[in-house]
Design a protein around this motif. Structure first.
Motif, PDB file in Angstrom:
ATOM      1  N   GLU A 194       0.806  -1.217   0.000  1.00 38.48           N
ATOM      2  CA  GLU A 194       0.000   0.000   0.000  1.00 38.48           C
ATOM      3  C   GLU A 194       0.844   1.274   0.000  1.00 38.48           C
ATOM      4  O   GLU A 194       0.310   2.384   0.139  1.00 38.48           O
ATOM      5  CB  GLU A 194      -0.937  -0.003   1.217  1.00 38.48           C
ATOM      6  N   SER A 195       2.160   1.132  -0.168  1.00 36.93           N
ATOM      7  CA  SER A 195       3.066   2.285  -0.109  1.00 36.93           C
ATOM      8  C   SER A 195       3.025   3.143  -1.369  1.00 36.93           C
ATOM      9  O   SER A 195       3.513   4.272  -1.363  1.00 36.93           O
ATOM     10  CB  SER A 195       4.499   1.804   0.112  1.00 36.93           C
ATOM     11  N   GLY A 196       2.480   2.607  -2.457  1.00 43.29           N
ATOM     12  CA  GLY A 196       2.508   3.326  -3.726  1.00 43.29           C
ATOM     13  C   GLY A 196       3.740   3.044  -4.555  1.00 43.29           C
ATOM     14  O   GLY A 196       3.862   3.527  -5.687  1.00 43.29           O
ATOM     15  N   LEU A 197       4.672   2.277  -4.017  1.00 40.67           N
ATOM     16  CA  LEU A 197       5.877   1.912  -4.763  1.00 40.67           C
ATOM     17  C   LEU A 197       5.589   0.717  -5.674  1.00 40.67           C
ATOM     18  O   LEU A 197       4.745  -0.130  -5.371  1.00 40.67           O
ATOM     19  CB  LEU A 197       7.008   1.559  -3.800  1.00 40.67           C
ATOM     20  N   GLN A 198       6.315   0.643  -6.792  1.00 45.46           N
ATOM     21  CA  GLN A 198       6.202  -0.496  -7.694  1.00 45.46           C
ATOM     22  C   GLN A 198       7.263  -1.518  -7.273  1.00 45.46           C
ATOM     23  O   GLN A 198       8.466  -1.283  -7.435  1.00 45.46           O
ATOM     24  CB  GLN A 198       6.427  -0.080  -9.150  1.00 45.46           C
ATOM     25  N   ARG A 257      10.369   0.811  -6.934  1.00 48.77           N
ATOM     26  CA  ARG A 257      10.562   1.959  -7.818  1.00 48.77           C
ATOM     27  C   ARG A 257       9.519   3.038  -7.537  1.00 48.77           C
ATOM     28  O   ARG A 257       8.370   2.739  -7.199  1.00 48.77           O
ATOM     29  CB  ARG A 257      10.467   1.536  -9.292  1.00 48.77           C
ATOM     30  N   MET A 258       9.958   4.278  -7.696  1.00 49.74           N
ATOM     31  CA  MET A 258       9.079   5.440  -7.601  1.00 49.74           C
ATOM     32  C   MET A 258       9.240   6.232  -8.887  1.00 49.74           C
ATOM     33  O   MET A 258      10.337   6.755  -9.162  1.00 49.74           O
ATOM     34  CB  MET A 258       9.438   6.303  -6.386  1.00 49.74           C
ATOM     35  N   GLU A 259       8.183   6.247  -9.696  1.00 55.84           N
ATOM     36  CA  GLU A 259       8.217   6.912 -11.007  1.00 55.84           C
ATOM     37  C   GLU A 259       9.389   6.402 -11.842  1.00 55.84           C
ATOM     38  O   GLU A 259      10.085   7.177 -12.505  1.00 55.84           O
ATOM     39  CB  GLU A 259       8.283   8.430 -10.838  1.00 55.84           C
ATOM     40  N   GLY A 260       9.611   5.089 -11.768  1.00 56.23           N
ATOM     41  CA  GLY A 260      10.635   4.456 -12.586  1.00 56.23           C
ATOM     42  C   GLY A 260      12.002   4.387 -11.956  1.00 56.23           C
ATOM     43  O   GLY A 260      12.836   3.569 -12.356  1.00 56.23           O
ATOM     44  N   ARG A 261      12.253   5.208 -10.952  1.00 58.20           N
ATOM     45  CA  ARG A 261      13.561   5.232 -10.309  1.00 58.20           C
ATOM     46  C   ARG A 261      13.605   4.232  -9.157  1.00 58.20           C
ATOM     47  O   ARG A 261      12.661   4.139  -8.371  1.00 58.20           O
ATOM     48  CB  ARG A 261      13.852   6.636  -9.779  1.00 58.20           C
ATOM     49  N   ILE A 262      14.705   3.489  -9.052  1.00 56.22           N
ATOM     50  CA  ILE A 262      14.858   2.531  -7.958  1.00 56.22           C
ATOM     51  C   ILE A 262      15.194   3.298  -6.678  1.00 56.22           C
ATOM     52  O   ILE A 262      16.229   3.956  -6.590  1.00 56.22           O
ATOM     53  CB  ILE A 262      15.965   1.509  -8.268  1.00 56.22           C
ATOM     54  N   VAL A 263      14.317   3.175  -5.667  1.00 58.62           N
ATOM     55  CA  VAL A 263      14.541   3.884  -4.406  1.00 58.62           C
ATOM     56  C   VAL A 263      14.840   2.919  -3.258  1.00 58.62           C
ATOM     57  O   VAL A 263      15.182   3.350  -2.154  1.00 58.62           O
ATOM     58  CB  VAL A 263      13.332   4.775  -4.051  1.00 58.62           C
ATOM     59  N   ALA A 264      14.699   1.626  -3.503  1.00 58.85           N
ATOM     60  CA  ALA A 264      15.069   0.616  -2.513  1.00 58.85           C
ATOM     61  C   ALA A 264      15.337  -0.684  -3.251  1.00 58.85           C
ATOM     62  O   ALA A 264      14.743  -0.944  -4.309  1.00 58.85           O
ATOM     63  CB  ALA A 264      13.980   0.417  -1.467  1.00 58.85           C
ATOM     64  N   LEU A 311      16.297   4.573  -0.007  1.00 62.20           N
ATOM     65  CA  LEU A 311      16.251   6.018   0.150  1.00 62.20           C
ATOM     66  C   LEU A 311      14.964   6.469   0.811  1.00 62.20           C
ATOM     67  O   LEU A 311      14.778   7.658   1.077  1.00 62.20           O
ATOM     68  CB  LEU A 311      16.371   6.704  -1.223  1.00 62.20           C
ATOM     69  N   VAL A 312      14.037   5.532   1.071  1.00 63.16           N
ATOM     70  CA  VAL A 312      12.728   5.884   1.619  1.00 63.16           C
ATOM     71  C   VAL A 312      12.485   5.104   2.906  1.00 63.16           C
ATOM     72  O   VAL A 312      13.025   4.024   3.119  1.00 63.16           O
ATOM     73  CB  VAL A 312      11.601   5.582   0.600  1.00 63.16           C
ATOM     74  N   GLU A 313      11.660   5.686   3.766  1.00 58.09           N
ATOM     75  CA  GLU A 313      11.248   5.032   5.006  1.00 58.09           C
ATOM     76  C   GLU A 313       9.813   4.557   4.827  1.00 58.09           C
ATOM     77  O   GLU A 313       8.871   5.354   4.846  1.00 58.09           O
ATOM     78  CB  GLU A 313      11.357   6.014   6.175  1.00 58.09           C
ATOM     79  N   VAL A 314       9.653   3.265   4.612  1.00 63.04           N
ATOM     80  CA  VAL A 314       8.322   2.679   4.408  1.00 63.04           C
ATOM     81  C   VAL A 314       8.187   1.473   5.319  1.00 63.04           C
ATOM     82  O   VAL A 314       9.030   0.560   5.275  1.00 63.04           O
ATOM     83  CB  VAL A 314       8.112   2.267   2.936  1.00 63.04           C
ATOM     84  N   GLN A 315       7.168   1.436   6.135  1.00 62.05           N
ATOM     85  CA  GLN A 315       6.930   0.310   7.021  1.00 62.05           C
ATOM     86  C   GLN A 315       6.805  -0.990   6.210  1.00 62.05           C
ATOM     87  O   GLN A 315       6.079  -1.054   5.228  1.00 62.05           O
ATOM     88  CB  GLN A 315       5.651   0.529   7.831  1.00 62.05           C
ATOM     89  N   GLY A 316       7.543  -2.010   6.646  1.00 64.52           N
ATOM     90  CA  GLY A 316       7.443  -3.317   6.011  1.00 64.52           C
ATOM     91  C   GLY A 316       8.266  -3.495   4.755  1.00 64.52           C
ATOM     92  O   GLY A 316       8.377  -4.616   4.250  1.00 64.52           O
ATOM     93  N   LEU A 317       8.855  -2.402   4.221  1.00 64.72           N
ATOM     94  CA  LEU A 317       9.545  -2.511   2.932  1.00 64.72           C
ATOM     95  C   LEU A 317      10.801  -3.366   3.023  1.00 64.72           C
ATOM     96  O   LEU A 317      11.079  -4.181   2.134  1.00 64.72           O
ATOM     97  CB  LEU A 317       9.899  -1.118   2.407  1.00 64.72           C
ATOM     98  N   HIS A 318      11.574  -3.201   4.087  1.00 65.53           N
ATOM     99  CA  HIS A 318      12.791  -4.000   4.249  1.00 65.53           C
ATOM    100  C   HIS A 318      12.459  -5.492   4.255  1.00 65.53           C
ATOM    101  O   HIS A 318      13.107  -6.289   3.572  1.00 65.53           O
ATOM    102  CB  HIS A 318      13.494  -3.623   5.555  1.00 65.53           C
ATOM    103  N   PHE A 319      11.441  -5.876   5.003  1.00 68.14           N
ATOM    104  CA  PHE A 319      11.083  -7.291   5.095  1.00 68.14           C
ATOM    105  C   PHE A 319      10.536  -7.807   3.768  1.00 68.14           C
ATOM    106  O   PHE A 319      10.795  -8.949   3.378  1.00 68.14           O
ATOM    107  CB  PHE A 319      10.072  -7.501   6.219  1.00 68.14           C
ATOM    108  N   GLU A 320       9.776  -6.967   3.059  1.00 69.05           N
ATOM    109  CA  GLU A 320       9.223  -7.383   1.769  1.00 69.05           C
ATOM    110  C   GLU A 320      10.326  -7.665   0.752  1.00 69.05           C
ATOM    111  O   GLU A 320      10.316  -8.701   0.075  1.00 69.05           O
ATOM    112  CB  GLU A 320       8.284  -6.292   1.234  1.00 69.05           C
ATOM    113  N   LEU A 321      11.279  -6.749   0.657  1.00 71.79           N
ATOM    114  CA  LEU A 321      12.334  -6.905  -0.351  1.00 71.79           C
ATOM    115  C   LEU A 321      13.359  -7.963   0.053  1.00 71.79           C
ATOM    116  O   LEU A 321      13.805  -8.755  -0.783  1.00 71.79           O
ATOM    117  CB  LEU A 321      13.037  -5.566  -0.589  1.00 71.79           C
ATOM    118  N   CYS A 322      13.755  -7.974   1.314  1.00 69.36           N
ATOM    119  CA  CYS A 322      14.848  -8.847   1.743  1.00 69.36           C
ATOM    120  C   CYS A 322      14.412 -10.276   2.029  1.00 69.36           C
ATOM    121  O   CYS A 322      15.222 -11.198   1.896  1.00 69.36           O
ATOM    122  CB  CYS A 322      15.523  -8.271   2.988  1.00 69.36           C
ATOM    123  N   TYR A 323      13.148 -10.472   2.422  1.00 67.69           N
ATOM    124  CA  TYR A 323      12.711 -11.800   2.867  1.00 67.69           C
ATOM    125  C   TYR A 323      11.525 -12.351   2.076  1.00 67.69           C
ATOM    126  O   TYR A 323      11.602 -13.438   1.510  1.00 67.69           O
ATOM    127  CB  TYR A 323      12.357 -11.763   4.359  1.00 67.69           C
TER     128      TYR A 323
END
Length: 377
Positions: free
Chosen positions: A199-203, A259-266, A285-297
């Motif tokens: 729900e962060s809006g990131l792709q 990605r945010m507008e095509g740019r990799i931010v995490a 580059l962004v602080e998003v709850q749950g993002l670290h766990f989503e990408l890394c695990y």
């Protein structure tokens, strides 16, 4: 007639012959990975690394090899012997340089004795000791060994172990099937973390190394450097090396991107073996709850399920991984200290260390995330 040689780089070695000695497809001892670090500025004497590979050849044919390095410090090894070094030097000795057989900067279990037979593996072990003695070094160390390599070491070698947190595929058909085996609390927390990321809006996606462009590699490397800078560590992997991985290993490199507008931010960068996924680097580059766990695990677990990989090794340390389905798994190292008095002192200390680490395992398993903890494979 076979011959032992010592090489200060891998340029003269045939890549196909080297890789043919690696049964499990472990990328961290592959020719592309090791030679790439030599070529692209990751291994330098001022960083404490000097290639010193041992190979056994028969004419033009490579029979066996041990990726090895002369080390003038203990950084980038992840089997910590700083206390040993301090004690040896307080007693008037020179602990450095030492000889290390390992995958540089990579706390990843894998083959270290690249050989087809037990007899040849033992020849490599004997050669490591002989080379240490010839150079007048304090010690030789072999880190993150596979269990299949352990019989090649006799009792003169010090035995040491530790724990990493690995995920094992129990034949799950999809991510929800994995979740059903967890306790209710852990299952709820994981779903919440995934929802926060979605729900962060990131792709968010998993992208193969072969599809990543030059500009994206620059962004990925910048994120990697940022993470190391924040922790006060040195980022040894260079941008040319990152690009080299994508060019030479292709889809054996996977990147979880936000990605945010095509740019990799995490991002989280992974490498793939025959049956194992390896998590390596993270940056954001962004602080998003749950993002670290989503990408890394969680994307890594999904990738393993989809591609029928048996194991996911997300990197060293991190008790928080247990809450995401990762269980403590034993890792092995072997150490040969040339000074017998020093060897005796360290050997006695390792007995107490082993007891402490066994107790640590028991404590960890009291907090297993699984409703019924599966047996270790």
């Amino acid at each position: 007639m076979s011959e032992l040689r010592v090489l200060d780089n891998l340029a003269s070695v045939d890549a196909a012959q080297w890789d043919a000695l690696i049964d499990d497809g472990n990328p961290f001892v592959s020719y592309a990975f090791l030679r790439g670090m030599e070529e692209h500025g990751c291994l330098r004497r001022d960083y404490g690394w000097q290639a010193h590979h041992l190979v056994i050849v028969d004419g033009d044919r490579l029979i066996a090899a041990a990726p090895a390095y002369l080390k003038s410090n203990s950084h980038g090894e992840f089997v910590f012997d700083f206390a040993w070094a301090n004690a040896f030097e307080r007693a008037g000795g020179d602990y450095y340089p030492k000889l290390l057989c390992a995958a540089p900067y990579s706390p990843v279990p894998g083959p270290r004795l690249l050989a087809r037979s037990e007899e040849t593996k033992k020849l490599l072990v004997a050669a490591l000791v002989a080379e240490t003695e010839r150079l007048g070094l304090s010690s030789v160390h072999v880190n993150f060994l596979l269990e299949t390599d352990l019989p090649a070491f006799d009792e003169r070698w010090l035995q040491r172990f530790d724990w990493q947190f690995h995920w094992h595929n129990r034949g799950y058909r999809h991510f929800e099937a994995f979740l059903t085996g967890l306790t209710g609390k852990k299952r709820k927390n994981i779903r919440q973390e995934r929802r926060q990321a979605s729900e962060s809006g990131l792709q968010i996606a998993m992208e193969a190394g072969s599809t990543i462009g030059e500009g994206d590699w620059r962004e990925l490397h910048a994120l990697y450097e940022t993470t190391f800078d924040m922790k006060g560590n040195h980022a040894a992997m260079t941008l040319p090396f990152f690009r080299h991985l994508g060019r030479t290993l292709g889809d054996r490199v996977q990147v979880a991107t936000a990605r945010m507008e095509g740019r990799i931010v995490a991002m989280a960068l992974f490498m793939v073996g025959n049956s194992t996924l390896y998590g390596r680097y993270w940056g954001s580059l962004v602080e998003v709850q749950g993002l670290h766990f989503e990408l890394c695990y969680y994307l890594g677990i999904e990738f393993c399920i989809a591609n029928r990989l048996q194991t996911f090794e997300p990197g060293a340390q991190g008790e928080h991984k247990m809450a995401r389905g990762f269980l403590p798994t034993r890792t092995h190292s072997r150490h040969y200290l040339m000074n017998e008095s020093f060897d005796t002192a360290v050997r006695n200390a390792l007995v107490h260390e082993a007891r402490s680490r066994e107790a640590y395992y028991d404590e960890l398993m009291e907090h297993s995330p699984y409703a019924a903890t599966p047996a270790q494979p």
